[in-house]
Scaffold this motif. Structure first.
Motif, PDB file in Angstrom:
ATOM      1  N   GLY A  43       0.813  -1.210   0.000  1.00 38.29           N
ATOM      2  CA  GLY A  43       0.000   0.000   0.000  1.00 38.29           C
ATOM      3  C   GLY A  43       0.843   1.255   0.000  1.00 38.29           C
ATOM      4  O   GLY A  43       0.517   2.248  -0.658  1.00 38.29           O
ATOM      5  N   GLY A  44       1.953   1.239   0.734  1.00 36.64           N
ATOM      6  CA  GLY A  44       2.849   2.387   0.773  1.00 36.64           C
ATOM      7  C   GLY A  44       3.470   2.671  -0.590  1.00 36.64           C
ATOM      8  O   GLY A  44       3.577   3.828  -0.998  1.00 36.64           O
ATOM      9  N   GLU A  45       3.859   1.613  -1.293  1.00 38.69           N
ATOM     10  CA  GLU A  45       4.410   1.795  -2.641  1.00 38.69           C
ATOM     11  C   GLU A  45       3.360   2.356  -3.591  1.00 38.69           C
ATOM     12  O   GLU A  45       3.640   3.272  -4.366  1.00 38.69           O
ATOM     13  CB  GLU A  45       4.932   0.462  -3.174  1.00 38.69           C
ATOM     14  CG  GLU A  45       6.195  -0.018  -2.511  1.00 38.69           C
ATOM     15  CD  GLU A  45       6.670  -1.350  -3.058  1.00 38.69           C
ATOM     16  OE1 GLU A  45       6.431  -1.632  -4.253  1.00 38.69           O
ATOM     17  OE2 GLU A  45       7.283  -2.107  -2.283  1.00 38.69           O
ATOM     18  N   LEU A  46       2.154   1.805  -3.498  1.00 40.39           N
ATOM     19  CA  LEU A  46       1.081   2.273  -4.373  1.00 40.39           C
ATOM     20  C   LEU A  46       0.722   3.723  -4.063  1.00 40.39           C
ATOM     21  O   LEU A  46       0.453   4.504  -4.972  1.00 40.39           O
ATOM     22  CB  LEU A  46      -0.158   1.386  -4.239  1.00 40.39           C
ATOM     23  CG  LEU A  46      -1.348   1.804  -5.090  1.00 40.39           C
ATOM     24  CD1 LEU A  46      -1.017   1.705  -6.581  1.00 40.39           C
ATOM     25  CD2 LEU A  46      -2.572   0.956  -4.753  1.00 40.39           C
ATOM     26  N   PHE A  47       0.735   4.087  -2.792  1.00 39.82           N
ATOM     27  CA  PHE A  47       0.357   5.439  -2.389  1.00 39.82           C
ATOM     28  C   PHE A  47       1.204   6.486  -3.103  1.00 39.82           C
ATOM     29  O   PHE A  47       0.681   7.511  -3.562  1.00 39.82           O
ATOM     30  CB  PHE A  47       0.472   5.598  -0.870  1.00 39.82           C
ATOM     31  CG  PHE A  47      -0.037   6.915  -0.368  1.00 39.82           C
ATOM     32  CD1 PHE A  47      -1.395   7.164  -0.300  1.00 39.82           C
ATOM     33  CD2 PHE A  47       0.840   7.903   0.036  1.00 39.82           C
ATOM     34  CE1 PHE A  47      -1.879   8.388   0.161  1.00 39.82           C
ATOM     35  CE2 PHE A  47       0.378   9.123   0.499  1.00 39.82           C
ATOM     36  CZ  PHE A  47      -0.983   9.364   0.559  1.00 39.82           C
ATOM     37  N   GLN A  48       2.506   6.238  -3.216  1.00 38.21           N
ATOM     38  CA  GLN A  48       3.389   7.178  -3.908  1.00 38.21           C
ATOM     39  C   GLN A  48       2.963   7.343  -5.371  1.00 38.21           C
ATOM     40  O   GLN A  48       2.918   8.463  -5.894  1.00 38.21           O
ATOM     41  CB  GLN A  48       4.841   6.680  -3.844  1.00 38.21           C
ATOM     42  CG  GLN A  48       5.384   6.570  -2.436  1.00 38.21           C
ATOM     43  CD  GLN A  48       5.411   7.899  -1.707  1.00 38.21           C
ATOM     44  OE1 GLN A  48       5.768   8.915  -2.281  1.00 38.21           O
ATOM     45  NE2 GLN A  48       5.017   7.905  -0.447  1.00 38.21           N
TER      46      GLN A  48
END
Length: 106
Positions: A64-69
């Motif tokens: 999710g953190g990678e996608l958020f960027q």
């Protein structure tokens, strides 16, 4: 074929930003189940769980953190397209006429 929608990305973005599905729903003026459904659809398409869910809200998983960027850039690009598109189109003008045919009254 693109299966991801801006609505899914927007729901994910606001749930992540606000830390809560309920807060995201209020911010986007939709129901909480609508936000949940959009995020679950996104998770299904990507094959990753994007949030760790708890009674206190949601927290991004590593995926999710990678996608958020990436989503931040995509939404900014979408806003830019909207902004430039509306500058080039003339404003809409229309006339609405409403009438009542009283001969049809009982």
């Amino acid at each position: 074929m693109l299966r991801i929608t801006f609505r899914q990305l927007e729901a994910f973005h606001w749930a992540a930003t606000l830390g809560s599905v309920n807060a995201a729903a209020r911010h986007l003026f939709v129901s909480q189940p609508a936000i949940t459904a959009r995020v679950r659809e996104l998770e299904g398409i990507l094959g990753h769980v994007l949030f760790a869910r708890s009674q206190q809200g949601v927290q991004l998983t590593p995926a999710g953190g990678e996608l958020f960027q990436q989503v931040q850039h995509l939404l900014a690009a979408g806003e830019e397209v909207e902004k430039h598109g509306s500058q080039r189109l003339p404003p809409l003008a229309a006339e609405l006429r409403i009438s009542i045919d009283e001969s049809q009254r009982p």
